[in-house]
Design an enzyme around this catalytic site. Structure first.
Site, short mmCIF file in Angstrom:
data_model
loop_
_atom_site.label_atom_id
_atom_site.label_comp_id
_atom_site.label_asym_id
_atom_site.label_seq_id
_atom_site.Cartn_x
_atom_site.Cartn_y
_atom_site.Cartn_z
N GLU A 26 -9.92 -0.41 12.71
CA GLU A 26 -8.90 -1.91 12.21
C GLU A 26 -8.71 -2.04 10.80
O GLU A 26 -8.58 -0.61 9.93
CB GLU A 26 -10.34 -2.68 11.98
CG GLU A 26 -11.79 -2.29 10.78
CD GLU A 26 -11.72 -3.38 10.26
OE1 GLU A 26 -11.29 -4.01 9.60
OE2 GLU A 26 -13.63 -3.22 10.00
N LYS A 161 -23.66 -5.06 6.11
CA LYS A 161 -24.54 -5.36 5.33
C LYS A 161 -25.28 -6.55 4.62
O LYS A 161 -24.83 -7.55 5.80
CB LYS A 161 -22.77 -6.12 4.12
CG LYS A 161 -22.04 -4.73 4.11
CD LYS A 161 -21.19 -4.75 2.85
CE LYS A 161 -20.36 -3.77 2.12
NZ LYS A 161 -19.00 -3.80 3.00
N1 PSU Z 1 -18.21 -6.08 6.13
C1 PSU Z 1 -18.12 -5.13 5.77
N2 PSU Z 1 -16.41 -4.91 5.38
C2 PSU Z 1 -15.47 -5.48 5.98
C3 PSU Z 1 -15.32 -6.54 7.28
C4 PSU Z 1 -17.09 -7.02 7.12
O1 PSU Z 1 -18.73 -4.83 5.36
O2 PSU Z 1 -14.26 -4.88 6.06
C5 PSU Z 1 -14.73 -7.15 7.50
C6 PSU Z 1 -14.32 -6.27 8.89
O3 PSU Z 1 -13.09 -6.12 9.25
C7 PSU Z 1 -14.72 -7.71 9.58
C8 PSU Z 1 -14.59 -8.74 9.33
O4 PSU Z 1 -14.25 -7.79 11.16
O5 PSU Z 1 -14.64 -8.44 7.88
C9 PSU Z 1 -15.67 -9.46 9.47
O6 PSU Z 1 -15.41 -10.89 8.65
P1 PSU Z 1 -15.61 -12.63 8.83
O7 PSU Z 1 -17.40 -12.81 8.57
O8 PSU Z 1 -14.77 -13.68 8.41
O9 PSU Z 1 -15.33 -12.25 10.61
#
Ligand code: PSU
Ligand code: MN
Length: 308
Positions: A26, A161
């Site tokens: 990603e 996390k």
């Molecule tokens: N969690 C992490 N590192 C990240 C992300 C999430 O520890 O870089 C990023 C990933 O790309 C994940 C996105 O798909 O954040 C999720 O964002 P949201 O909670 O806005 O859907």
């Protein structure tokens, strides 16, 4: 035939055509998950780790309205350098960015979509999005979870996390029928730490068994993904209690400042890194590399199964 919105790097296209192992990666982690220049260095190291383990990396992003599968080092540099100025693109953002010929850094959800359009089954990242703490009132649940419910791509991550409510995240995945597989562990890992206090659904010990499970899953029903939980290596693990305190502070600050929606995850990530004076970043880098290696091994076994 490639989907008309896809733009595949020649190497990726050839590998897919020849049914060689390919691992999707990603780009939100590059633009929003880590600071420059470590983000670019890490993205390149992750690609190298995939190659060294015998697969072809395909970092995904949206550039000029094209759904890119496989980036050049220059394109990775562009995403890393422009960081937060590149829109974070999840499922709901794709049509807008493509129709307006814009750029976007893809999350787990949108990378799964692009991987699926390209015919890639295995995807490595750091941590997935999930059910946020306080979701009972904010309804902040990452689109990553719905994507795992519907799109047949296996995501290798170090769990999630604890900025998230891990218990609710696992409940959601269960409701949506997403198997959570622990690689050589019965514990669901908490990203910086090898354990979260929660268990995975199934423990499997080899990439071969994981590939076989995926093959079986998609023969029974071709829809939906799987979450492969690969704990951070022992030597890179951070103290779970200290991280818990740090994360609690960070979540409280976000709430106080009214940070919501797609800005929330990047805010929490940057804040945690600040508070741990960069130690969390080092752990983050190591666990992504670890996931890239495992994903490459699963992809190799997967292509062998696929041809049976
Ligand atoms: N969690 C992490 N590192 C990240 C992300 C999430 O520890 O870089 C990023 C990933 O790309 C994940 C996105 O798909 O954040 C999720 O964002 P949201 O909670 O806005 O859907
Ligand atoms: Mn969200």
């Amino acid at each position: 035939m490639l989907h008309p919105f896809l733009s595949c790097a020649p190497e990726t296209e050839a590998a897919l055509h020849l049914k060689q192992p390919v691992v999707a990666l990603e780009s939100t982690i590059i633009a929003h998950g880590m600071p420059y220049p470590q983000n670019v260095e890490t993205a390149l190291l992750v690609e190298k780790a995939v190659r060294d383990a015998g697969a072809i990396p395909a970092t995904c992003a949206i550039l000029g309205g094209k759904l890119k599968v496989g980036l050049t080092p220059e394109e990775i540099e562009f995403l890393g350098k422009n960081g937060p100025n590149i829109p974070k693109a999840s499922r709901r953002d794709l049509a807008y960015l493509v129709s307006q010929q814009l750029n976007g850094a893809t999350t787990v959800a949108s990378t799964m979509m692009i991987a699926h359009l390209a015919g890639i089954r295995i995807f490595a990242t750091g941590g997935i999005g999930g059910v946020h703490r306080g979701a009972a009132t904010t309804m902040d649940i990452s689109a990553d979870l719905q994507e795992l419910a519907h799109t047949p791509v296996a995501v290798v991550s170090a769990g999630a996390k604890s900025i998230l409510d891990l218990g609710l995240t696992l409940e959601y995945l269960e409701t949506m029928g997403v198997p959570v597989i622990g690689y050589q562990t019965p514990d669901f890992p908490a990203f910086y730490a090898r354990k979260s206090g929660y268990k995975v659904d199934f423990k499997l010990d080899t990439p071969q068994e994981i590939a076989h499970l995926l093959h079986t899953k998609w023969q029974i029903d071709p829809r939906g993904g799987a979450l492969i939980a690969n704990p951070v290596p022992e030597k890179d693990q951070l103290d779970a209690e200290l991280m818990e305190k740090t994360i609690a502070l960070t979540v409280a600050e976000a709430e106080e400042k009214g940070i919501r929606g797609k800005a929330l995850t990047p805010f929490l990530l940057a804040k945690i890194e600040q508070l741990t004076t960069g130690r969390s970043l080092q752990t983050n880098i190591e666990l992504v590399l670890n996931n890239a290696r495992l994903a490459a091994e699963i992809a190799e076994r997967w292509t062998m199964n696929d041809e049976r």
